[in-house]
Design a protein around this motif. Sequence first.
Motif, PDB file in Angstrom:
ATOM      1  N   MET A 281      63.065  -6.770  73.151  1.00 28.64           N
ATOM      2  CA  MET A 281      64.002  -7.888  73.069  1.00 28.64           C
ATOM      3  C   MET A 281      65.039  -7.797  74.177  1.00 28.64           C
ATOM      4  SD  MET A 281      65.269  -6.388  69.561  1.00 28.64           S
ATOM      5  CE  MET A 281      65.891  -7.952  68.990  1.00 28.64           C
ATOM      6  N   PHE A 282      65.768  -8.902  74.356  1.00 18.25           N
ATOM      7  CA  PHE A 282      66.800  -8.911  75.395  1.00 18.25           C
ATOM      8  C   PHE A 282      68.173  -8.669  74.786  1.00 18.25           C
ATOM      9  CE2 PHE A 282      69.898 -11.028  78.112  1.00 18.25           C
ATOM     10  CZ  PHE A 282      69.613 -10.434  79.328  1.00 18.25           C
ATOM     11  N   SER A 283      68.578  -9.573  73.909  1.00 18.65           N
ATOM     12  CA  SER A 283      69.945  -9.448  73.407  1.00 18.65           C
ATOM     13  C   SER A 283      70.052  -9.422  71.878  1.00 18.65           C
ATOM     14  CB  SER A 283      70.801 -10.607  73.933  1.00 18.65           C
ATOM     15  OG  SER A 283      70.264 -11.834  73.511  1.00 18.65           O
ATOM     16  N   GLY A 284      68.967  -9.570  71.192  1.00 18.11           N
ATOM     17  CA  GLY A 284      69.041  -9.571  69.736  1.00 18.11           C
ATOM     18  C   GLY A 284      69.268  -8.175  69.173  1.00 18.11           C
ATOM     19  N   ASP A 285      69.667  -8.133  67.932  1.00 20.17           N
ATOM     20  CA  ASP A 285      69.850  -6.851  67.243  1.00 20.17           C
ATOM     21  C   ASP A 285      68.595  -6.504  66.443  1.00 20.17           C
ATOM     22  OD1 ASP A 285      72.425  -6.731  68.211  1.00 20.17           O
ATOM     23  OD2 ASP A 285      73.292  -7.704  66.433  1.00 20.17           O
ATOM     24  N   VAL A 286      68.378  -5.204  66.290  1.00 19.14           N
ATOM     25  CA  VAL A 286      67.226  -4.729  65.516  1.00 19.14           C
ATOM     26  C   VAL A 286      67.719  -3.895  64.348  1.00 19.14           C
ATOM     27  CG1 VAL A 286      65.101  -3.371  65.563  1.00 19.14           C
ATOM     28  CG2 VAL A 286      65.800  -4.619  67.589  1.00 19.14           C
ATOM     29  N   THR A 287      67.119  -4.135  63.194  1.00 24.19           N
ATOM     30  CA  THR A 287      67.419  -3.297  62.033  1.00 24.19           C
ATOM     31  C   THR A 287      66.114  -2.753  61.472  1.00 24.19           C
ATOM     32  OG1 THR A 287      69.369  -4.614  61.487  1.00 24.19           O
ATOM     33  CG2 THR A 287      68.452  -3.241  59.733  1.00 24.19           C
ATOM     34  N   LEU A 288      66.042  -1.452  61.367  1.00 25.97           N
ATOM     35  CA  LEU A 288      64.905  -0.805  60.713  1.00 25.97           C
ATOM     36  C   LEU A 288      65.392  -0.347  59.348  1.00 25.97           C
ATOM     37  CD1 LEU A 288      63.737   1.418  63.721  1.00 25.97           C
ATOM     38  CD2 LEU A 288      63.016  -0.916  63.146  1.00 25.97           C
ATOM     39  N   ALA A 289      64.703  -0.798  58.311  1.00 20.55           N
ATOM     40  CA  ALA A 289      65.219  -0.506  56.968  1.00 20.55           C
ATOM     41  C   ALA A 289      64.104   0.005  56.071  1.00 20.55           C
ATOM     42  CB  ALA A 289      65.831  -1.767  56.356  1.00 20.55           C
ATOM     43  N   PRO A 290      64.396   1.024  55.277  1.00 20.06           N
ATOM     44  CA  PRO A 290      63.407   1.470  54.296  1.00 20.06           C
ATOM     45  C   PRO A 290      63.347   0.496  53.127  1.00 20.06           C
ATOM     46  CG  PRO A 290      65.408   2.786  54.145  1.00 20.06           C
ATOM     47  CD  PRO A 290      65.613   1.832  55.278  1.00 20.06           C
ATOM     48  N   ARG A 291      62.151   0.315  52.625  1.00 19.62           N
ATOM     49  CA  ARG A 291      62.011  -0.572  51.466  1.00 19.62           C
ATOM     50  C   ARG A 291      62.659   0.073  50.244  1.00 19.62           C
ATOM     51  NH1 ARG A 291      56.048  -2.298  50.298  1.00 19.62           N
ATOM     52  NH2 ARG A 291      55.930  -0.343  49.150  1.00 19.62           N
ATOM     53  N   ALA A 292      63.346  -0.729  49.506  1.00 20.78           N
ATOM     54  CA  ALA A 292      64.010  -0.196  48.317  1.00 20.78           C
ATOM     55  C   ALA A 292      62.958   0.269  47.313  1.00 20.78           C
ATOM     56  CB  ALA A 292      64.885  -1.279  47.689  1.00 20.78           C
ATOM     57  N   PRO A 293      63.185   1.388  46.634  1.00 25.22           N
ATOM     58  CA  PRO A 293      62.217   1.880  45.648  1.00 25.22           C
ATOM     59  C   PRO A 293      61.918   0.810  44.596  1.00 25.22           C
ATOM     60  CG  PRO A 293      64.018   3.462  45.951  1.00 25.22           C
ATOM     61  CD  PRO A 293      64.395   2.239  46.694  1.00 25.22           C
ATOM     62  N   GLY A 294      60.660   0.777  44.158  1.00 28.34           N
ATOM     63  CA  GLY A 294      60.277  -0.184  43.126  1.00 28.34           C
ATOM     64  C   GLY A 294      59.920  -1.495  43.724  1.00 28.34           C
TER      65      GLY A 294
END
Lengths: 294, 189
Positions: A281-294
Amino acid sequence: MSGSCSVAIALAVFALALSTTAFAAPPPVEPPVRTKPAPADVVVEVELGEVDLEVEGWAKAKIEVDEDIAAGWTARLEKDGDRFVVRIDGPPGIPTGGTLKLRVPKGAELLITARTGDVRGVNLHGRAAVASISGDVEISGPATRVEVATTSGEVRLDGANGRVDVETVSGNLALSRIKGELRAQSVSGDIEIGKAQLDRLQLMTVSGDVEVAGELRKGPHGIDTNSGDVRVTLPRNLALRILVSSFSGEINDGFAEPPSRHRGSYRRDLGKGGGTLEISMFSGDVTLAPRAPG
Amino acid sequence: MTDGRELNDAIRELPRSIDPPADLWPEIAAAIDRRARSRRRAATVGVLAAAAAVSLFVAIDRGRDRAHNLDARWAAGIERAAMPTAAPTLMPPTAEPAPALADLIPGEAQLRLAANELSGAYDRRRPLLDRELLAVYEENLGIVDAAIDRSRAALVERPDDPHLQRVLDRAYHHKLSLLRRASSRETTR
């Protein structure tokens, strides 16, 4: 005398016959064919225009057309070689609207063109290809191949199991429970993918935001965006290498303990031996997130 | 009376037919040959015109089939859009020649050329688009152009950055893909 009488009788009979013919009811107009037997993998072509379409896959080996179309328009089902064609006929120049209802063998191959008409398909197991301009498209069922191209229509797909290709300009995409391969492209439309189980994922936007939740296997997978934000939610136990490159955006890693922020290039390895996800990407933000349990 | 009989006799003795003088024949033969060649040429032109018309209709028909085949469109991918297609190259240039820009990525000049040609086709298509559709295309072309501009500006600062090169390349391909759609009869009528 008897001769003139015979002539009079003959004339009377002739006149009676003539009047009977003249005032007889016109021959019945044959209604458009609405039901046809069809093989399980029949190809059905539908030209919609402004009319909406509701198409349902069923277990019967036949095609059935029903309609609720305004202004004297009607739907016609015709056989054209090996395929069936559904056309909307009516007076030219008069706009129409309404809904065309179609039932096809669930394994049928559907080729649909629309302008402003919406397309809604349920229980589709075969191939569905929809080309639209501004109509919305909604397709559910374990279709083995789904292809949608639209300019501004919204696209919602659920449960496809095979290969999915979607292309839009400004329409938003909501794709859930897709299994197999998925490619999607938009300019400003957002892409939201939920509960996916994908062997291959390729997403491209310019300014549209991207959200992916699910399992990414095999790969390689790729997400490209210029200024859109990206959020990827994955199970903690997934094996995947994530490579992120961003010129000016922020990279948020929710898998780190504690969560961390980065810029430029970043790598996050989840497990071992999995595929690769490359986010560019150029200017966007990235979020890597673990899936919530369940 | 005698004069009349003599005249009749003289008429009877006249030959029934005569050959044209030998020196006139070459001109007549040449004229016949010219006319025959002209007819052959006209027939040839007619055949060629008919063939061209058939080819045109076949091409249009195939084009419609291709437009219906989304599989082929996807398989072609936006990469194909980078190549100038036959139709746009036939069109006269409509845009003012832009000031020459140095290539920041390999093949950037070709990408710009393809974009200019497709822009010309889109400009001709624009009057036929309804207002809402036109607004969608204009807004999104603006988004793509802005993406190209900012990616280029960053690449000028860091010309050897492979990530920025890729970003710019993608932005161009988005533009070509969008222009192809915006200038297509199938997706704008």
